[in-house]
Each structure stands twice: as structure tokens, then as C-alpha cells.
Design a protein around this motif. Structure first.
Motif, short mmCIF file in Angstrom:
data_model
loop_
_atom_site.label_atom_id
_atom_site.label_comp_id
_atom_site.label_asym_id
_atom_site.label_seq_id
_atom_site.Cartn_x
_atom_site.Cartn_y
_atom_site.Cartn_z
N ASP A 126 121.48 -42.46 -34.32
CA ASP A 126 120.39 -43.44 -34.14
C ASP A 126 120.44 -44.51 -35.23
O ASP A 126 120.33 -45.71 -34.96
CB ASP A 126 119.02 -42.75 -34.18
CG ASP A 126 118.72 -41.98 -32.91
OD1 ASP A 126 119.53 -42.06 -31.96
OD2 ASP A 126 117.69 -41.29 -32.86
N ALA A 127 120.61 -44.07 -36.47
CA ALA A 127 120.61 -45.00 -37.60
C ALA A 127 121.85 -45.90 -37.57
O ALA A 127 121.76 -47.11 -37.77
CB ALA A 127 120.55 -44.23 -38.92
N ALA A 128 123.01 -45.31 -37.27
CA ALA A 128 124.26 -46.07 -37.32
C ALA A 128 124.37 -47.07 -36.18
O ALA A 128 124.82 -48.21 -36.38
CB ALA A 128 125.45 -45.09 -37.29
N ARG A 173 122.17 -54.39 -35.24
CA ARG A 173 121.51 -55.40 -36.08
C ARG A 173 122.55 -56.30 -36.75
O ARG A 173 122.29 -57.45 -37.05
CB ARG A 173 120.65 -54.73 -37.15
CG ARG A 173 119.33 -54.15 -36.63
CD ARG A 173 118.44 -53.68 -37.76
NE ARG A 173 117.28 -52.93 -37.29
CZ ARG A 173 116.15 -53.49 -36.84
NH1 ARG A 173 116.04 -54.81 -36.80
NH2 ARG A 173 115.15 -52.74 -36.42
N ARG A 202 120.35 -37.96 -35.64
CA ARG A 202 119.67 -38.88 -36.57
C ARG A 202 120.64 -39.95 -37.08
O ARG A 202 120.32 -41.12 -37.14
CB ARG A 202 119.19 -38.11 -37.80
CG ARG A 202 117.89 -37.41 -37.64
CD ARG A 202 117.48 -36.90 -39.00
NE ARG A 202 116.35 -36.02 -38.91
CZ ARG A 202 115.80 -35.43 -39.96
NH1 ARG A 202 116.29 -35.63 -41.16
NH2 ARG A 202 114.75 -34.65 -39.82
N LEU A 203 121.83 -39.48 -37.46
CA LEU A 203 122.84 -40.39 -38.00
C LEU A 203 123.28 -41.39 -36.94
O LEU A 203 123.45 -42.58 -37.22
CB LEU A 203 124.03 -39.54 -38.49
CG LEU A 203 125.09 -40.23 -39.33
CD1 LEU A 203 124.48 -40.89 -40.55
CD2 LEU A 203 126.15 -39.22 -39.75
N GLU A 219 121.84 -48.45 -34.62
CA GLU A 219 120.89 -49.53 -34.90
C GLU A 219 121.45 -50.48 -35.95
O GLU A 219 121.36 -51.71 -35.81
CB GLU A 219 119.55 -48.93 -35.38
CG GLU A 219 118.51 -50.00 -35.63
CD GLU A 219 117.09 -49.45 -35.69
OE1 GLU A 219 116.86 -48.31 -35.25
OE2 GLU A 219 116.21 -50.19 -36.16
N GLN A 220 122.07 -49.92 -36.98
CA GLN A 220 122.64 -50.76 -38.03
C GLN A 220 123.74 -51.67 -37.47
O GLN A 220 123.80 -52.87 -37.78
CB GLN A 220 123.21 -49.86 -39.13
CG GLN A 220 123.55 -50.61 -40.40
CD GLN A 220 124.33 -49.75 -41.37
OE1 GLN A 220 125.17 -48.94 -40.98
NE2 GLN A 220 124.02 -49.92 -42.65
#
Lengths: 78, 159
Positions: free
Chosen positions: A31-33, A39, A28-29, A35-36
């Protein structure tokens, strides 16, 4: 328990469940990191180096999801 | 399609959604449990609701298991505040734990035409280890008893 102490699971079921839960949390981390970072304009090579994996590995794992989400991906290193 | 095939298809489609919502690249047995708790099938719901397991109950139990298992090694699930990642655009594949649950459910009958919706739940409840048994235990649900009630519902159904 002080902040410096990490509890040691004594039951193997607890220890194995902790492994499964940590993998899930790490995924999860990640995927989020990723993407961040993308971006924020990072390129694949830099994200890959930060994760300690190959560029192909990070691309294969995340490109489809980020493209579908409309994230502008840099082709070249950033 | 037989009524069972229709039910199975609906459960697997629902489990795909649960896996995607969860950010998981694979459908796991926990997603199947959420799916059977969501699909409106009376024979399954009567067993689950008697144990206090509606969709919200299952979700809460699974979340509690996740946090509990992380806490065992001193980690908090709420340890970061990064924005929630975007979802996968594709359907997640069936993962090992989900395949095992379905195989166990199907293995409960000798002829495929004898399969009923509750066999899917029975397969899920056959898990010996992993998130589902732990989530049920933390929620105070007796897994063996729930499986026995599921078998009983299947017996009644055949009469």
C-alpha cells in the motif's frame, strides 16, 4: 545469531503466525510503496510490472484508495 | 433493535474503523477484540479490565504479537520508513476470523433472544489459534480463564 542467519521456527504455531504477520507486513508495504510510486508519477503498467502482477490486479487493489486520497493518477504509461 | 443488536452494530462499526486504521481490507478478529475493549459495555469491560485489558492493553498486546511473529523469521516490523499509506475510503468487509468469532458467540445460545454483549467476547475468546490467542498469551493473560470468567458473567447476568 549472526546477521546472515535466518532463524527457523520449530513450533508450527510460530511458523504459521510468521506467515500471517509477513502477509500483513507485505500488504502494508505494498500500500505504501504503490502510493509513493503513483505520487511520484509512475503509471499503472510500470507499477504492475515492478510487482509482477497484471495492471488490472494492481488497479483493482489500489485505485479506489488512491483516488479517494487525491493522488493524481496517470492514465498513460510513465 | 434489541439492546444486543444495538451493541453488535456498535461493535461492528467500531471494528470497521479499527480495520481501516490498520490499513486492513477486511475486519479480522483482532479488530473485533479492539472494538469490544472500546465500546462502553459494563458486562464486557468488567471481565476485560480484570485481566488488565483496556483498549490500550489490547492494542499493545496485538502489536507485540505482530512484532514477535515477524521476529520468529528474523524480520522487523520497523524495517521500512515509507510514508503511511492513505486509508481505504470504503468499509472493510468482515473477514474469515471475524465471522468465525461471531458465529461461535452466536452458537453459545440456542435462542437468539438469549444473546448478550458478552457472547461477542466469548466468541472472540473461542479462537484456538491465530493472533488473538497469541497476543493474549504474550500479554500473560490466561485465555481459558478469561473465557470462563466471561461465561460466569453471562450466568450472573441471566439470574
Amino acid at each position: 545469531m549472526s546477521d546472515a542467519e535466518v532463524p527457523v521456527p520449530t513450533d508450527p504455531a510460530d511458523a504459521l503466525a510468521a506467515v500471517a504477520a509477513l502477509r500483513r507486513l507485505a500488504d502494508r508495504l505494498e500500500d505504501a510503496a504503490v502510493e509513493q510510486a503513483m505520487r511520484a508519477g509512475w503509471g499503472w503498467p510500470r507499477v504492475a510490472e515492478a510487482l509482477g502482477v497484471t495492471r488490472q490486479a494492481v488497479y483493482k487493489k489500489h485505485a479506489q484508495r488512491l483516488i479517494a486520497a487525491g493522488v493524481k493518477l496517470r492514465r498513460r504509461e510513465g | 433493535m434489541s439492546p444486543f443488536d444495538e451493541y453488535l452494530h456498535a461493535v461492528i462499526m467500531r471494528a470497521h474503523l479499527e480495520a481501516r486504521d490498520d490499513g486492513s481490507p477486511t475486519v479480522e478478529v483482532a479488530h473485533l477484540l479492539l472494538a469490544v475493549a472500546t465500546e462502553p459495555e459494563p458486562s464486557v469491560h468488567s471481565v476485560l479490565s480484570a485481566a488488565g485489558l483496556d483498549r490500550d492493553g489490547v492494542r499493545a498486546a496485538l502489536e507485540r504479537e505482530f512484532e514477535h511473529s515477524l521476529n520468529v523469521v528474523g524480520v522487523s516490523a520497523a524495517g521500512h520508513d515509507l510514508p503511511r499509506p492513505s486509508r481505504l475510503p470504503t468499509k472493510p468487509a468482515l473477514g474469515t476470523s471475524a465471522k468465525l468469532a461471531l458465529e461461535r458467540g452466536f452458537g453459545a445460545v440456542s435462542r437468539k433472544k438469549d444473546l448478550r454483549p458478552a457472547h461477542v467476547l466469548l466468541g472472540i475468546l473461542s479462537a484456538q489459534a491465530g493472533t488473538v490467542p497469541r497476543a493474549l498469551a504474550l500479554a500473560g493473560v490466561d485465555q481459558e480463564d478469561l473465557a470462563a470468567r466471561t461465561r460466569l458473567a453471562l450466568t450472573d447476568d441471566n439470574d
